[in-house]
Design a protein around this motif. Structure first.
Motif, PDB file in Angstrom:
ATOM      1  N   THR A 159       5.584 -14.465   0.791  1.00 53.71           N
ATOM      2  CA  THR A 159       4.303 -15.426   0.685  1.00 53.71           C
ATOM      3  C   THR A 159       3.356 -14.747   2.083  1.00 53.71           C
ATOM      4  O   THR A 159       4.104 -14.590   3.277  1.00 53.71           O
ATOM      5  CB  THR A 159       4.781 -16.805   1.281  1.00 53.71           C
ATOM      6  OG1 THR A 159       5.436 -17.080   0.286  1.00 53.71           O
ATOM      7  CG2 THR A 159       3.575 -17.515   1.622  1.00 53.71           C
ATOM      8  N   MET A 160       2.320 -14.251   1.765  1.00 54.97           N
ATOM      9  CA  MET A 160       1.520 -13.574   2.616  1.00 54.97           C
ATOM     10  C   MET A 160      -0.164 -14.000   2.275  1.00 54.97           C
ATOM     11  O   MET A 160      -0.417 -14.272   1.384  1.00 54.97           O
ATOM     12  CB  MET A 160       1.253 -12.119   2.607  1.00 54.97           C
ATOM     13  CG  MET A 160       2.908 -11.561   3.008  1.00 54.97           C
ATOM     14  SD  MET A 160       2.672  -9.732   2.863  1.00 54.97           S
ATOM     15  CE  MET A 160       4.527  -9.367   3.132  1.00 54.97           C
ATOM     16  N   ASN A 161      -0.986 -13.866   3.375  1.00 54.34           N
ATOM     17  CA  ASN A 161      -2.449 -14.157   3.239  1.00 54.34           C
ATOM     18  C   ASN A 161      -2.977 -12.870   2.551  1.00 54.34           C
ATOM     19  O   ASN A 161      -2.220 -11.986   2.278  1.00 54.34           O
ATOM     20  CB  ASN A 161      -3.094 -14.424   4.572  1.00 54.34           C
ATOM     21  CG  ASN A 161      -3.179 -13.127   5.575  1.00 54.34           C
ATOM     22  OD1 ASN A 161      -3.385 -11.992   5.067  1.00 54.34           O
ATOM     23  ND2 ASN A 161      -3.079 -13.347   6.724  1.00 54.34           N
ATOM     24  N   TRP A 162      -4.239 -12.799   1.973  1.00 52.06           N
ATOM     25  CA  TRP A 162      -4.642 -11.795   1.240  1.00 52.06           C
ATOM     26  C   TRP A 162      -4.765 -10.397   1.930  1.00 52.06           C
ATOM     27  O   TRP A 162      -4.238  -9.292   1.250  1.00 52.06           O
ATOM     28  CB  TRP A 162      -6.131 -11.997   0.850  1.00 52.06           C
ATOM     29  CG  TRP A 162      -6.582 -11.201  -0.169  1.00 52.06           C
ATOM     30  CD1 TRP A 162      -6.553 -11.390  -1.613  1.00 52.06           C
ATOM     31  CD2 TRP A 162      -7.438  -9.968  -0.002  1.00 52.06           C
ATOM     32  NE1 TRP A 162      -7.044 -10.240  -2.308  1.00 52.06           N
ATOM     33  CE2 TRP A 162      -7.543  -9.535  -1.449  1.00 52.06           C
ATOM     34  CE3 TRP A 162      -7.755  -9.347   0.921  1.00 52.06           C
ATOM     35  CZ2 TRP A 162      -8.298  -8.277  -1.569  1.00 52.06           C
ATOM     36  CZ3 TRP A 162      -8.149  -7.957   0.651  1.00 52.06           C
ATOM     37  CH2 TRP A 162      -8.543  -7.592  -0.568  1.00 52.06           C
ATOM     38  N   THR A 163      -5.105 -10.392   3.219  1.00 55.64           N
ATOM     39  CA  THR A 163      -5.024  -8.803   3.918  1.00 55.64           C
ATOM     40  C   THR A 163      -3.733  -8.499   3.932  1.00 55.64           C
ATOM     41  O   THR A 163      -3.388  -7.360   4.110  1.00 55.64           O
ATOM     42  CB  THR A 163      -5.693  -8.953   5.070  1.00 55.64           C
ATOM     43  OG1 THR A 163      -5.206 -10.052   5.897  1.00 55.64           O
ATOM     44  CG2 THR A 163      -7.224  -9.259   5.077  1.00 55.64           C
ATOM     45  N   GLN A 164      -2.758  -9.300   4.372  1.00 57.55           N
ATOM     46  CA  GLN A 164      -1.424  -8.817   4.481  1.00 57.55           C
ATOM     47  C   GLN A 164      -0.676  -8.305   3.024  1.00 57.55           C
ATOM     48  O   GLN A 164       0.024  -7.485   3.264  1.00 57.55           O
ATOM     49  CB  GLN A 164      -0.565 -10.153   5.142  1.00 57.55           C
ATOM     50  CG  GLN A 164      -0.724 -10.517   6.491  1.00 57.55           C
ATOM     51  CD  GLN A 164      -0.133 -11.623   6.960  1.00 57.55           C
ATOM     52  OE1 GLN A 164       0.183 -12.530   6.282  1.00 57.55           O
ATOM     53  NE2 GLN A 164       0.019 -12.010   8.283  1.00 57.55           N
ATOM     54  N   ALA A 165      -0.963  -9.230   2.119  1.00 56.62           N
ATOM     55  CA  ALA A 165      -0.664  -8.724   0.750  1.00 56.62           C
ATOM     56  C   ALA A 165      -1.301  -7.499   0.387  1.00 56.62           C
ATOM     57  O   ALA A 165      -0.527  -6.350  -0.171  1.00 56.62           O
ATOM     58  CB  ALA A 165      -1.216  -9.859  -0.332  1.00 56.62           C
ATOM     59  N   GLN A 166      -2.490  -6.997   0.771  1.00 60.14           N
ATOM     60  CA  GLN A 166      -3.079  -5.963   0.242  1.00 60.14           C
ATOM     61  C   GLN A 166      -2.199  -4.751   1.192  1.00 60.14           C
ATOM     62  O   GLN A 166      -2.037  -3.836   0.482  1.00 60.14           O
ATOM     63  CB  GLN A 166      -4.525  -5.830   0.734  1.00 60.14           C
ATOM     64  CG  GLN A 166      -5.238  -4.431   0.740  1.00 60.14           C
ATOM     65  CD  GLN A 166      -6.451  -4.691   1.259  1.00 60.14           C
ATOM     66  OE1 GLN A 166      -6.885  -4.935   2.440  1.00 60.14           O
ATOM     67  NE2 GLN A 166      -7.769  -4.445   0.422  1.00 60.14           N
ATOM     68  N   LYS A 167      -2.089  -4.746   2.575  1.00 60.41           N
ATOM     69  CA  LYS A 167      -1.275  -4.004   3.358  1.00 60.41           C
ATOM     70  C   LYS A 167       0.153  -3.800   2.861  1.00 60.41           C
ATOM     71  O   LYS A 167       0.397  -2.319   2.498  1.00 60.41           O
ATOM     72  CB  LYS A 167      -1.356  -4.201   4.793  1.00 60.41           C
ATOM     73  CG  LYS A 167      -0.584  -3.370   5.600  1.00 60.41           C
ATOM     74  CD  LYS A 167      -0.697  -3.592   6.940  1.00 60.41           C
ATOM     75  CE  LYS A 167      -0.178  -2.433   7.872  1.00 60.41           C
ATOM     76  NZ  LYS A 167       0.994  -1.836   7.592  1.00 60.41           N
ATOM     77  N   TYR A 168       0.888  -4.788   2.324  1.00 60.84           N
ATOM     78  CA  TYR A 168       2.278  -4.566   1.886  1.00 60.84           C
ATOM     79  C   TYR A 168       2.136  -3.870   0.459  1.00 60.84           C
ATOM     80  O   TYR A 168       2.789  -2.777   0.284  1.00 60.84           O
ATOM     81  CB  TYR A 168       2.835  -5.966   1.425  1.00 60.84           C
ATOM     82  CG  TYR A 168       4.010  -5.904   0.911  1.00 60.84           C
ATOM     83  CD1 TYR A 168       5.275  -5.879   1.750  1.00 60.84           C
ATOM     84  CD2 TYR A 168       4.215  -5.706  -0.414  1.00 60.84           C
ATOM     85  CE1 TYR A 168       6.387  -5.699   0.999  1.00 60.84           C
ATOM     86  CE2 TYR A 168       5.643  -5.462  -0.933  1.00 60.84           C
ATOM     87  CZ  TYR A 168       6.696  -5.577  -0.242  1.00 60.84           C
ATOM     88  OH  TYR A 168       7.908  -5.584  -0.735  1.00 60.84           O
TER      89      TYR A 168
END
Length: 421
Positions: A173-182
């Protein structure tokens, strides 16, 4: 035929003489990619002199090319190696929610036309609630715009996997920018593009809410491009519609922030390093001879993997006196696909209508006028070639050679980037 089928094809086929020659050329091009340096179309400099964003833009255009355009993750690392304090780059926002544009996170995808995606949204979506819903989730096989600060699981795309395994649900579970980086760190990017979207919709997607790589903002690059690459710091997604701001590189990771454009900061500038020198006395070269000549004397023919690189190359192509320039784009009839000789997958495309069709003994060329579309040309055609003019005032340089019709272009990049006072 996919590249993973090379060996199987070789073991089960008896090649003709023509196929043998194609295989030889293909393997020469493929094996030559094992090198220990990389080349770029442009270089970056950090100017240790504080300026407002507008003054920085004028300075860069006057003395170099422009404020820095950032094409991909590799560029962010190059910039991160330069900065010690936040520095301006060539990205600025345009006031007004009506100026927001849709983009895919994966930069190799073509630009987004809303008419192409609106049928995927649920009823009443996207909606203007609070003017802050600029990232997209998929829920119940329908899209919904939502605040980027919300946290969800997400779907990554991985181009290294087999086609059936390229879309991967990540149960974090992440926000959008964190998900993008992952996704960029561990795979390729967030799910991007209509083909990937259609694939996940057709799978009768059962998860409640998952991030995908669709977003909108009002940011534009100084050079006028609508290029979609963004690298905001974690949790710092900026849509840019409510106030005029300009982007900065924040830290050694190359992550971005934004600030009032009237503040004074150091600046990162971009310098295109394309140089050409015509010499009518040079003999004519067909595509294959140009390839060998480039690799013997320089590095390679040009590969274009995103819109950012396309714009940089076409800017120089305008100086040509002929209708087209050669690209490092080749069709292999034996293996049945187009490929870049740098071993890059052909995701980004800029073909003229009908030109992307298969064509044996064909290579790619860019038109030097108009919208600079790509065309397939017989690789037996011959064109004048010449040696480039190199500027030698820098150290630690590598060089890259692009053979254009009737002239050649040399690209020089630098292993160490200067901080200029």
């Amino acid at each position: 035929m996919q590249r993973q089928d090379f060996i199987r094809h070789a073991q089960t086929s008896v090649p003709t003489k023509k196929e043998t020659m194609q295989w030889t050329l293909f393997l020469v091009m493929l094996m030559s990619q094992f090198s220990f340096f990389s080349c770029h179309l442009y270089e970056y400099h950090l100017i240790i002199e504080e300026k407002t964003w507008d003054d920085a833009q004028n300075y860069c255009r006057d003395k170099y090319t422009d404020l820095a355009t950032v094409c991909d993750v590799t560029d962010t690392r190059r910039l991160g190696d330069l900065v010690t304090t936040p520095a301006w780059i060539g990205l600025h926002s345009i006031l007004g929610k009506d100026n927001r544009m849709w983009h895919w996170s994966l930069t190799e995808m073509p630009g987004v036309e809303f008419d192409d995606i609106k049928s995927y949204f649920g009823g009443g979506e996207p909606n203007p609630l609070g003017n802050i819903e600029n990232c997209v989730e998929i829920t119940g096989n329908k899209l919904n715009d939502i605040q980027c600060s919300k946290t969800h699981e997400f779907i990554c795309f991985d181009e290294r996997e087999e086609p059936s395994e390229r879309l991967q649900v990540i149960n974090l579970t992440m926000n959008w920018t964190q998900a993008q980086k992952y996704c960029r760190d561990h795979h390729t990017d967030l799910l991007s593009g209509l083909d990937q979207l259609e694939e996940i919709v057709n799978k009768s997607f059962s998860h409640e809410s998952m991030w995908i790589g669709l977003f909108r903002d009002t940011w534009r690059w100084s050079n006028g491009s609508k290029f979609s690459f963004r690298n905001w710091g974690q949790g710092l997604f900026k849509d840019g519609h409510d106030k005029k701001e300009c982007a900065t590189v924040l830290n050694r990771l190359g992550e971005w922030g934004s600030d009032d454009c009237n503040k004074r900061k150091t600046l990162l500038l971009l310098r295109c390093v394309l140089h050409r020198q015509s010499d009518p006395g040079q003999k004519k070269l067909n595509w294959e001879d140009a390839l060998y000549y480039c690799r013997e004397n320089y590095d390679d023919l040009v590969s274009i993997t995103n819109d950012c690189q396309q714009r940089l190359v076409q800017a120089k192509a305008k100086e040509a006196s002929t209708s087209h320039v050669w690209l490092g784009l080749r069709y292999t009839c034996t293996l049945d696909f187009w490929f870049w000789i740098s071993d890059e997958v052909v995701h980004y495309q800029n073909w003229a209508q009908g030109e992307e069709k298969n064509g044996c003994d064909m290579s790619g060329a860019m038109a030097t006028g108009g919208s600079h579309k790509w065309f397939k040309k017989q690789d037996t055609e011959t064109f004048n070639s010449s040696a480039p003019r190199l500027k030698a005032q820098f150290k630690h340089w590598e060089q890259m050679f692009y053979s254009f019709t009737h002239f050649v272009v040399c690209i020089v990049t630098f292993g160490h980037y200067d901080r200029i006072r």
